[in-house]
Design an enzyme around this catalytic site. Structure first.
Site, PDB file in Angstrom:
ATOM      1  CB  CYS A   2     -37.200  63.334  -7.736  1.00 16.39           C
ATOM      2  SG  CYS A   2     -37.100  61.601  -7.350  1.00 16.39           S
ATOM      3  CD  GLU A 481     -47.930  58.211 -29.325  1.00 10.90           C
ATOM      4  OE1 GLU A 481     -47.034  57.476 -28.897  1.00 10.90           O
ATOM      5  OE2 GLU A 481     -48.353  59.199 -28.694  1.00 10.90           O
ATOM      6  CG  HIS A 504     -45.256  37.085 -40.103  1.00  7.11           C
ATOM      7  ND1 HIS A 504     -44.892  36.096 -40.980  1.00  7.11           N
ATOM      8  CD2 HIS A 504     -45.438  38.197 -40.856  1.00  7.11           C
ATOM      9  CE1 HIS A 504     -44.842  36.575 -42.200  1.00  7.11           C
ATOM     10  NE2 HIS A 504     -45.163  37.860 -42.154  1.00  7.11           N
ATOM     11  CE  LYS A 603     -44.837  65.597 -20.233  1.00  4.06           C
ATOM     12  NZ  LYS A 603     -45.526  64.909 -21.349  1.00  4.06           N
TER      13      LYS A 603
HETATM   14  C1  AGP Z   1     -45.501  59.209 -23.814  1.00  6.74           C
HETATM   15  O1  AGP Z   1     -46.824  59.472 -23.645  1.00  6.74           O
HETATM   16  C2  AGP Z   1     -44.658  59.044 -22.659  1.00  6.74           C
HETATM   17  N1  AGP Z   1     -45.099  59.602 -21.506  1.00  6.74           N
HETATM   18  C3  AGP Z   1     -43.201  58.694 -22.870  1.00  6.74           C
HETATM   19  O2  AGP Z   1     -43.170  57.596 -23.734  1.00  6.74           O
HETATM   20  C4  AGP Z   1     -42.252  59.796 -23.384  1.00  6.74           C
HETATM   21  O3  AGP Z   1     -42.546  60.117 -24.710  1.00  6.74           O
HETATM   22  C5  AGP Z   1     -40.796  59.307 -23.226  1.00  6.74           C
HETATM   23  O4  AGP Z   1     -40.539  59.060 -21.876  1.00  6.74           O
HETATM   24  C6  AGP Z   1     -39.783  60.287 -23.781  1.00  6.74           C
HETATM   25  O5  AGP Z   1     -39.826  61.502 -23.125  1.00  6.74           O
HETATM   26  P1  AGP Z   1     -39.094  62.774 -23.702  1.00  6.74           P
HETATM   27  O6  AGP Z   1     -39.773  63.119 -24.999  1.00  6.74           O
HETATM   28  O7  AGP Z   1     -39.272  63.831 -22.667  1.00  6.74           O
HETATM   29  O8  AGP Z   1     -37.666  62.403 -23.934  1.00  6.74           O
END
Ligand code: AGP
Length: 608
Positions: A2, A481, A504, A603
Site C-alpha cells: 500500500c 537466487e 537426495h 516491492k
Molecule cells: C526479490 O526479488 C524480492 N522481490 C524479495 O525477495 C525481496 O528481496 C524481499 O522481500 C526482501 O526485501 P527487502 O530487501 O526490502 O527487505
C-alpha cells in the site's frame, strides 16, 4: 504494498495527488482511491486495478480541492474491490482516512462501533479508523485521531482529512513508514519519498508513535499524548531522474545494467587498498563492541537472505566468526540463543520489511548488537539498528531485486575484511580481497556485454515449465537466487539447490523437459559440481553451465555455456548473478509478462 500520499497547498490537489500516487505504482497494488475537501464536502473516488482507472472515473469532474489524501491498496483484509479500496469514510461522509498496516483488534472495535450505530461498507480492518475518529470528533480533528490511536492495536501509517478542517492533514505512524515532504507553501504526507521527489527533496521521517498536524505552511509533530517532539528536516539525495527508467524498457533492465556503477557507489571511500582494509563510517560508533563479538546471525527475507548466505560463508572463511543465516520470519518466533557477544545483521533493500524489522527488534530485546545493511536511507531498519552500512545502490524500483543483491554482497565483503583484519586476516589477504573488489565493476561490465547472447538463450529455453538451478559453496545461494528470479517474474516453476543435495531426492524430477542451470565456476568445489552435472546429463536433462572464462572442459557436458571472468571465489556471486538476472528477465519478456510488476508481488513487504 500500500502507498499513501496526502497534499495540502497551492497546486491543484487532485492532479498533484494522482501524479504522486503514480510514483508509488512500483510498490505493487490492486486498487486506488482519492478523497478531497472541496466546497465544504468530502469528494471521494476509487477504482479497482491501475491508477488510470481512477483517473477515468475522475474525468470531466474538474475537482481542484483544498486538501486531499490518496492511496494505492495491496489487499490484506478483504478482496481488491471498490468498497475495500481506500480512502474510507465516516458514516456522515465528513472524515476520510487512508491507512497502511494492519489493525489487529479491528473485529472487536467493529462490533462495538456497530452497536453504537456505525455502518460499515468494507471488509477491511482500516475502516474502523474512520468510524472511531467520527465517534471521538468534536471540532478538533487531531484530538479525535489521538483518541483513536489509543484504541487501536497493530500497525499503521495514516493520513486523515475532514470537511470541517480543510486547513490540515493529520498523519500518524506506528510500524508503517510515513514521511512529511516539506515544500514552499505546500506540504505532503507520503509512505515513500519517491512519491514526492518531483515536488520537494526536504523530508521529515516520522518515528513510531508520532502524530503530525500538517498545514500548507507548517507542520508540528507530537507523540500520542500530544506532547511536542523535536524533528529534523532531511535532504533526500535521490533525484527524480534516478527513479525513472533511463531509456530502458523496464526498471529491471536499468537496474541490472547499473550494477558496475552500484559496486563503485557501495565501495566509494571505503577501500583502503594499501592497508588491505576498509573504512565503514557507519560502524565506527560500535567498533569496540564488534571486536568482542563471537557470533553473527544474519536475518533477512527473499533475495536479501540469499545475499546473507554468501555473507555467512565469507564471515566464516575469512573472518573466522561463526555465522548463520535465518529467515527473518522464523527467527522472530523462535527462542534464539543470543547475547551481547552476538551481532545480528539485518539485510534489507527497503529497510521496511516487517519480518526483518521484527527480527531485529527481538534481537535487540535479547541484548544482541544489531547492524543494518540497508539501501533506503532513513528507513525504519536503518534507524532502529545500533549501527549499519548503507548500500548506496540508489532506488530499486523493479519488484525483482537485482542491483540491491549485488550491493548487499559487496557490503558483506567489505564487512568481512573489516571483521577479518580486526582478527587474524593478514595484510596480504586483506589486500588481495580489497584489490579484487576494486576490479569488480569492470568485470561485471564485461559480463553484461553478453546480454544479447543470454537473450537468445532465454528465448530458446522459455518454453520449459520447470527449471533446476544448482550451485555449490558460494554459488549455492546463487542457485536459489536464480530460481527465485525466474519464479517471480516468469512464473516458471524453478528450484534452487545445493548441487550435492540433488541426488537426495530432486534428481527424480530430471528428464528432457526439466532443464538444469548449473553455476560451476573454476573454484575449490568445481570438480564436485561437475560430478553432479554428469548425474543430470545421464538423465537426459538439458544443461546450461555458467563457468569461468577459458574453461572449455564443460562444453562436452553443456547444451549451452555462459562465461564469467575469473575472480576470488568469495566474490564470484557478484559476477555470476547478472547472467541469472538477464536470463529471467528475457524469459519473462518473451512470455509477454509484466517484468517490473509481477503478479501477486509487492516491492516492499511491510506486513507479516
Ligand atoms: C526479490 O526479488 C524480492 N522481490 C524479495 O525477495 C525481496 O528481496 C524481499 O522481500 C526482501 O526485501 P527487502 O530487501 O526490502 O527487505
Amino acid at each position: 504494498m500500500c502507498g499513501i500520499v496526502g497534499y495540502i497547498g497551492k497546486k491543484n490537489v487532485e492532479n498533484t495527488l494522482l501524479e504522486s500516487l503514480k510514483r508509488l505504482e512500483y510498490r505493487g497494488y490492486d486498487s486506488a482511491g482519492i478523497a478531497l475537501v472541496e466546497d465544504k464536502k468530502i469528494i471521494s473516488e476509487k477504482a479497482v486495478g491501475k491508477i488510470i482507472n481512477l483517473e477515468k472515473n475522475l474525468e470531466n469532474k474538474e475537482y481542484t480541492g483544498e486538501v486531499g489524501i490518496s492511496h494505492t491498496r495491496w489487499a490484506t483484509h478483504g478482496k481488491p474491490t471498490r468498497e475495500n479500496a481506500h480512502p474510507h469514510l465516516s458514516c456522515d461522509g465528513n472524515i476520510a482516512i487512508v491507512h497502511n498496516g494492519i489493525i489487529e483488534n479491528y473485529q472487536s472495535l467493529r462490533e462495538d462501533l456497530k452497536k453504537k450505530g456505525h455502518k460499515f461498507v468494507s471488509e477491511t480492518d482500516s475502516e474502523v479508523i474512520a468510524h472511531l475518529i467520527e465517534e471521538f470528533y468534536k471540532c478538533d480533528l487531531k484530538a479525535a485521531v489521538l483518541k483513536t490511536l489509543k484504541c487501536v492495536e497493530g500497525t499503521y501509517g495514516i493520513a486523515v482529512i475532514s470537511k470541517d478542517n480543510p486547513e490540515e492533514i493529520i498523519a500518524a505512524r506506528k510500524g508503517s513508514p510515513l514521511i512529511l515532504g516539506v515544500g514552499d507553501g505546500e506540504n505532503f504526507v507520503a509512505s515513500d519519498v519517491s512519491a514526492i521527489l518531483g515536488h520537494t527533496k526536504q523530508v521529515v521521517y516520522l518515528n513510531d508513535g508520532e502524530v503530525a498536524r500538517v498545514t500548507k505552511d507548517n507542520f508540528e509533530i507530537t507523540n500520542t499524548d500530544n506532547q511536542k517532539v523535536k524533528c529534523e528536516i532531511n535532504q533526500v539525495e535521490w533525484s527524480l531522474e534516478e527513479s525513472q527508467k533511463s531509456g530502458h524498457e523496464h526498471f529491471m533492465m536499468k537496474e541490472i545494467m547499473e550494477q558496475p556503477e552500484v559496486i563503485i557507489n557501495s565501495t566509494r571511500g571505503r577501500l583502503i587498498i594499501e592497508d588491505g582494509d576498509v573504512k565503514l563510517g557507519g560502524l565506527e560508533s560500535v567498533k569496540d563492541e564488534l571486536r568482542k563479538i563471537e557470533r553473527i546471525i544474519i536475518v533477512a527475507c527473499g533475495t536479501a537472505r540469499f545475499a546473507g548466505m554468501v555473507g555467512e560463508y565469507m564471515f566464516e572463511e575469512y573472518a573466522e566468526i561463526p555465522a548463520e543465516v535465518e529467515y527473518a520470519s522464523e527467527f522472530r518466533y523462535r527462542k534464539p540463543i543470543i547475547n551481547e557477544r552476538t551481532a545480528v545483521i539485518a539485510i534489507s533493500q527497503s529497510g521496511e520489511t516487517a519480518d526483518t524489522l521484527a527480527a531485529i527488534r527481538e534481537a535487540k530485546r535479547k541484548g544482541a548488537i544489531t547492524l543494518g545493511i540497508v539501501n533506503a536511507v532513513g528507513s525504519t531498519i536503518a534507524r532502529e539498528t545500533d549501527a549499519g552500512v548503507y548500500n548506496h545502490a540508489g532506488p530499486e524500483i523493479a519488484v525483482a531485486s537485482t542491483k540491491a543483491f549485488t550491493s548487499q554482497i559487496t557490503v558483506l565483503a567489505l564487512m568481512t575484511v573489516m571483521f577479518g583484519r580486526e582478527r587474524k586476516m593478514s595484510l596480504v589477504t586483506g589486500k588481495r580481497i580489497v584489490e579484487e573488489i576494486s576490479e569488480l565493476p569492470k568485470k561485471v561490465e564485461k559480463v553484461l556485454k553478453q546480454k544479447d547472447q543470454i537473450k537468445k538463450l532465454a528465448e530458446k529455453y522459455a518454453k520449459y515449465d520447470n527449471f533446476m538451478y544448482l550451485g555449490r559453496k558460494y554459488c549455492f545461494p546463487l542457485a536459489e537466487e536464480g530460481a527465485l528470479k525466474l519464479k517471480e517474474i516468469s512464473y516458471v516453476n524453478a528450484v534452487g539447490l545445493a548441487s550435492g543435495e540433488m541426488k537426495h531426492g530432486s534428481i527424480a524430477l530430471i528428464d528432457k523437459n526439466f532443464p538444469v542451470f548449473a553455476i560451476a565456476p573454476k573454484d575449490s568445489v568445481y570438480e564436485k559440481g561437475i560430478s553432479n552435472i554428469e548425474e543430470t546429463k545421464a538423465r537426459n536433462g538439458k544443461i546450461i553451465i555458467l563457468t569461468t572464462e577459458g574453461n572449455k572442459d564443460v562444453e562436452r557436458l553443456a547444451d549451452d555455456c555462459i562465461y564469467i571472468p575469473k575472480t576470488l571465489e568469495m566474490l564470484t556471486p557478484i559476477l555470476a548473478v547478472a547472467p541469472l538476472q538477464l536470463f529471467a528477465y528475457y524469459v519473462s519478456l518473451s512470455k509477454g509478462l509484466d517484468v517490473d510488476k509481477p503478479r501477486n508481488l509487492a516491492k516492499s513487504v511491510t506486513v507479516e
